[in-house]
Design an enzyme around this catalytic site. Structure first.
Site, PDB file in Angstrom:
ATOM      1  N   CYS A 273       0.920  -1.241   0.153  1.00  0.00           N
ATOM      2  CA  CYS A 273      -0.008  -0.029  -0.043  1.00  0.00           C
ATOM      3  C   CYS A 273       0.857   1.250  -0.028  1.00  0.00           C
ATOM      4  O   CYS A 273       0.452   2.249  -0.802  1.00  0.00           O
ATOM      5  CB  CYS A 273      -1.061   0.107   1.311  1.00  0.00           C
ATOM      6  SG  CYS A 273      -1.303  -1.490   1.966  1.00  0.00           S
ATOM      7  N   ARG A 302       7.299 -10.529   6.513  1.00  0.00           N
ATOM      8  CA  ARG A 302       6.705 -10.020   7.657  1.00  0.00           C
ATOM      9  C   ARG A 302       7.336 -11.124   8.700  1.00  0.00           C
ATOM     10  O   ARG A 302       7.586 -12.251   8.587  1.00  0.00           O
ATOM     11  CB  ARG A 302       5.196 -10.321   7.860  1.00  0.00           C
ATOM     12  CG  ARG A 302       4.543  -9.394   7.016  1.00  0.00           C
ATOM     13  CD  ARG A 302       3.067  -9.367   7.191  1.00  0.00           C
ATOM     14  NE  ARG A 302       2.574  -8.547   5.995  1.00  0.00           N
ATOM     15  CZ  ARG A 302       1.138  -8.643   5.934  1.00  0.00           C
ATOM     16  NH1 ARG A 302       0.155  -9.373   6.500  1.00  0.00           N
ATOM     17  NH2 ARG A 302       0.413  -7.958   4.797  1.00  0.00           N
ATOM     18  N   GLN A 320       0.893 -11.511  -2.480  1.00  0.00           N
ATOM     19  CA  GLN A 320      -0.325 -10.959  -2.272  1.00  0.00           C
ATOM     20  C   GLN A 320      -0.956 -10.760  -3.730  1.00  0.00           C
ATOM     21  O   GLN A 320      -0.310 -10.320  -4.444  1.00  0.00           O
ATOM     22  CB  GLN A 320      -0.878 -10.213  -1.258  1.00  0.00           C
ATOM     23  CG  GLN A 320      -0.883 -10.449   0.048  1.00  0.00           C
ATOM     24  CD  GLN A 320      -1.310  -9.339   0.802  1.00  0.00           C
ATOM     25  OE1 GLN A 320      -1.326  -8.282   0.648  1.00  0.00           O
ATOM     26  NE2 GLN A 320      -1.656  -9.716   2.160  1.00  0.00           N
ATOM     27  N   ASP A 322      -2.549  -8.596  -4.718  1.00  0.00           N
ATOM     28  CA  ASP A 322      -2.905  -7.196  -3.755  1.00  0.00           C
ATOM     29  C   ASP A 322      -3.346  -6.018  -5.053  1.00  0.00           C
ATOM     30  O   ASP A 322      -2.784  -6.109  -6.235  1.00  0.00           O
ATOM     31  CB  ASP A 322      -1.673  -6.763  -3.210  1.00  0.00           C
ATOM     32  CG  ASP A 322      -2.103  -5.712  -2.099  1.00  0.00           C
ATOM     33  OD1 ASP A 322      -3.193  -5.482  -1.721  1.00  0.00           O
ATOM     34  OD2 ASP A 322      -1.193  -5.199  -1.604  1.00  0.00           O
ATOM     35  N   HIS A 324      -4.761  -1.785  -5.128  1.00  0.00           N
ATOM     36  CA  HIS A 324      -4.988  -0.600  -4.720  1.00  0.00           C
ATOM     37  C   HIS A 324      -5.964   0.184  -5.771  1.00  0.00           C
ATOM     38  O   HIS A 324      -5.283   0.349  -6.823  1.00  0.00           O
ATOM     39  CB  HIS A 324      -3.907   0.345  -3.966  1.00  0.00           C
ATOM     40  CG  HIS A 324      -3.348  -0.447  -2.833  1.00  0.00           C
ATOM     41  ND1 HIS A 324      -2.223  -1.411  -2.944  1.00  0.00           N
ATOM     42  CD2 HIS A 324      -3.752  -0.788  -1.753  1.00  0.00           C
ATOM     43  CE1 HIS A 324      -2.117  -2.043  -1.870  1.00  0.00           C
ATOM     44  NE2 HIS A 324      -2.933  -1.807  -0.991  1.00  0.00           N
ATOM     45  N   LYS A 407     -12.768  -3.691   7.312  1.00  0.00           N
ATOM     46  CA  LYS A 407     -12.503  -4.737   6.354  1.00  0.00           C
ATOM     47  C   LYS A 407     -13.837  -5.663   6.109  1.00  0.00           C
ATOM     48  O   LYS A 407     -14.584  -5.848   6.952  1.00  0.00           O
ATOM     49  CB  LYS A 407     -11.332  -5.612   6.996  1.00  0.00           C
ATOM     50  CG  LYS A 407     -10.016  -5.008   6.939  1.00  0.00           C
ATOM     51  CD  LYS A 407      -8.996  -6.203   7.125  1.00  0.00           C
ATOM     52  CE  LYS A 407      -9.261  -6.879   8.213  1.00  0.00           C
ATOM     53  NZ  LYS A 407      -8.175  -7.948   8.434  1.00  0.00           N
ATOM     54  N   HIS A 453      -8.268  -0.989  -0.497  1.00  0.00           N
ATOM     55  CA  HIS A 453      -7.307  -2.194  -0.467  1.00  0.00           C
ATOM     56  C   HIS A 453      -8.194  -3.398  -0.878  1.00  0.00           C
ATOM     57  O   HIS A 453      -9.189  -3.550  -0.174  1.00  0.00           O
ATOM     58  CB  HIS A 453      -6.854  -2.222   1.029  1.00  0.00           C
ATOM     59  CG  HIS A 453      -6.007  -1.210   1.279  1.00  0.00           C
ATOM     60  ND1 HIS A 453      -4.736  -0.864   1.359  1.00  0.00           N
ATOM     61  CD2 HIS A 453      -6.773   0.041   1.920  1.00  0.00           C
ATOM     62  CE1 HIS A 453      -4.479   0.307   1.874  1.00  0.00           C
ATOM     63  NE2 HIS A 453      -5.584   0.756   2.375  1.00  0.00           N
TER      64      HIS A 453
HETATM   65 ZN   LIG Z   1      -3.168  -2.392   0.886  1.00  0.00          ZN
END
Ligand SMILES: [Zn+2]
Ligand SMILES: [Zn+2]
Length: 580
Positions: A273, A302, A320, A322, A324, A407, A453
């Site tokens: 992000c 992580r 991920q 992922d 945005h 979320k 997200h």
């Molecule tokens: Zn994000």
């Protein structure tokens, strides 16, 4: 899912377990016995038992149960409370802790047994505590702290009905057989190395292929929705994470990196992000440019406690699917619906039933979150409205929000009926503010965009673990590392077997030929162990007729087909990503 009645049932059964243990082992020292997901446990000190002792303890529980007609509440002074547990430092520690709450402490009594407890029990234990089972014995540190003494923990479970208990026990037994770490090793999908480090999986060709195919499925749908990929580096300066808030709220999960040439502090990136905000910020944006959507499959890192790493389910390196989306407020609903549409398609491909958890902030712990209550409320209401308007199944999860946004967490149910949180969708008003992102609206005014997200199947590494257990390692043809194996009956059909192999390869089908000088049965068994979807046996008859004898893993039947018939049916099966 937190269910107070079920928690009360489970915690009550923990009392019954402690009562049985104290009768059988009067020297044992009691500590605590909470309800947990899927059951309960009770921790004891000075108790040396193993799994073999569980049936005896269970029998004792059944023996005591008829005398447990209710849970009676009693109040004791602090001094009297301590007297109940002579020489038990754990209970004394708890009494001292609870003493700030008042002069007297509550005890609950059933039959001849009582214990210090805050409450939360069933009304009629003798009628309700019937369908339980003790599961295992394990070591556990007092209060989960490895500096403390190791205690003996007994795990058990209980359900309101026998059917539910039986289903759960079947699920557990089946899950053990399907453990992704075991099947992953059998199929040779990944490995770990002490030289590389714990929680850092190394994917073999087969594992890497499955990983890539699951990502391609998402990429394909993203392309249809006009979402393109960006690419961002694996490390970034601490400054970036200070602005995003990760530095303050997420520090324990960050790996720090140091340069040899400057004093700058860097971190391996835990998520994409903050980097994506900088791509957005690289140009001036107008309301007409929005929405701007960026997808990223980059690796993330992580730090996790070593004891919490688990196969591919919890790793220190992963990625991920992922994305945005930077948009105007009036675009939020449409963008969220696009993400939910995509999720629906992907869950269908894998054959998962699913629902959403609406993960809200915990108003009692404002320190855990960025931003003001009003903005939180707006984001939470918008999230709920999208779910309601689509008629989606959802349930609230207070305290489950991210530190910057509520979320929608996708909870998928696998073929064993177990639930997994796969991915999330979040409306974030704060990060764009913190990075000072803007666009110019119709009136020429500067505005702050909203950031969504969105992940769909979540992390491909974790998804692989879930899929292995969901399919018991028998991947549908489109995902199977080897889709077909060709087995000539003898060397005489080797030329024809090669021809079959080549023809399938020409169609981009993943095929192998096993011409080892082993008996056919042994080679068939080997292919079955590898869970290959189709075994093609070719003998003289097949060579003459240009056909193949097809053994399908799904139907367990053998069928004779012309080579071209078989090729076109499997091509179709792969192209449609059929669940078989
Ligand atoms: Zn994000
Ligand atoms: Zn209790």
């Amino acid at each position: 899912m937190p269910d107070q009645n079920l928690d009360n049932l489970r915690h009550s059964c923990a009392h019954l377990l402690a009562a049985a243990v104290m009768e059988l082992y009067p020297k044992a020292q009691r500590t605590i016995g909470p309800a947990i997901d899927n059951g309960f446990y009770f921790d004891f000190d000075i108790l040396k038992i193993s799994d073999e002792d569980l049936p005896k303890i269970e029998a004792k529980m059944h023996e005591i149960l008829p005398s447990w007609k209710s849970f009676e509440r009693h109040e004791l002074t602090l001094t009297d409370a301590k007297k109940e547990y002579p020489g038990n430092p754990y209970k004394h520690e708890l009494v001292d802790e609870f003493s700030s709450q008042g002069e007297r402490l509550s005890f609950y009594k059933s039959g001849d047994y009582w214990d210090l407890c805050r409450g939360g029990h069933v009304e009629h234990p003798n009628k309700q505590l019937k369908h339980f089972k003790l599961l295992s014995v394990a070591g556990a540190y007092w209060r989960g702290d490895e500096k403390n003494k190791m205690l003996t923990r007994i795990y058990g479970t209980i359900f309101p009905t026998k059917e539910e208990l039986d289903k759960y026990l079947w699920q557990q037994a089946e899950a053990k057989k399907r453990d992704h770490r075991k099947i992953g090793a059998q199929l040779g999908l990944w490995t770990f190395s002490d030289y590389v480090g714990a929680g850092l999986p190394l994917f073999t060709q087969k594992g890497a292929l499955i990983r890539r195919l699951t990502c391609e499925l998402v990429e394909e749908l993203q392309t249809q929705q006009g979402i393109a990929q960006v690419w961002t580096p694996q490390i970034a300066k601490a400054d970036l994470f200070k602005i995003s808030g990760h530095y303050d709220k997420y520090r324990e999960n960050l790996f720090s990196v140091h340069s040899n040439y400057s004093n700058e502090e860097f971190f391996l990136k835990p998520m994409n992000c903050p980097q994506h905000t900088q791509i957005y910020a690289s140009q001036s944006r107008s309301y007409r440019d929005l929405p701007i959507r960026m997808a990223d499959f980059a690796m993330l890192y992580r730090d996790e406690k070593p004891g919490e790493l688990l196969g591919l389910s919890r790793t220190r390196s992963f990625s991920q699917d992922d994305c945005h989306i930077f948009c105007r407020e009036d675009q939020i609903t449409e963008e969220m619906n696009m993400a939910l549409d995509m999720t629906q398609k992907i869950m269908q491909v894998y054959g998962f039933k699913y629902k959403y958890r609406l993960s809200l902030h915990d108003p009692e712990h404002p320190e855990k979150y960025l931003g003001d209550p009003k903005t939180w409320k707006k984001a939470e209401q918008l999230s709920e409205k999208v779910l309601k308007d689509r008629g989606m199944e959802y349930f609230p999860g207070v305290g489950e929000a991210a530190f910057y946004a509520p979320k929608l967490d996708l909870i998928a149910t696998d073929s064993l009926g177990r639930e997994w949180q796969l991915s999330t969708l979040q409306i974030d008003f704060f990060m764009p503010q913190r990075f000072g992102l803007s666009y110019i609206d119709e009136k020429g005014q500067k505005q702050t965009p909203v950031m969504l997200h969105r992940a769909i199947s979540g992390s491909p590494e974790r998804l692989m673990a879930i899929l292995i257990e969901h399919y018991a390692g028998a991947f549908p043809t489109w995902l199977a590392p080897i889709q077909i194996i060709v087995l000539p009956i003898s060397d005489r059909q080797l030329d024809y077997a090669h021809k079959v192999e080549q023809q399938l390869k020409d169609q981009n089908i993943r095929v192998e030929l096993n011409d080892k000088s082993e008996p056919l049965n042994a080679r068939v068994r080997d292919a079955e162990m590898q869970k290959i979807p189709y075994i093609l046996v070719v003998g003289n008859r097949e060579a003459e007729a240009n056909s193949v004898s097809v053994r399908s893993r799904a139907s367990k039947e053998t069928q004779s087909l012309s080579l071209s018939q078989f090729t076109s049916s499997i091509t179709q099966e792969i192209a449609t990503r059929a669940c078989n």
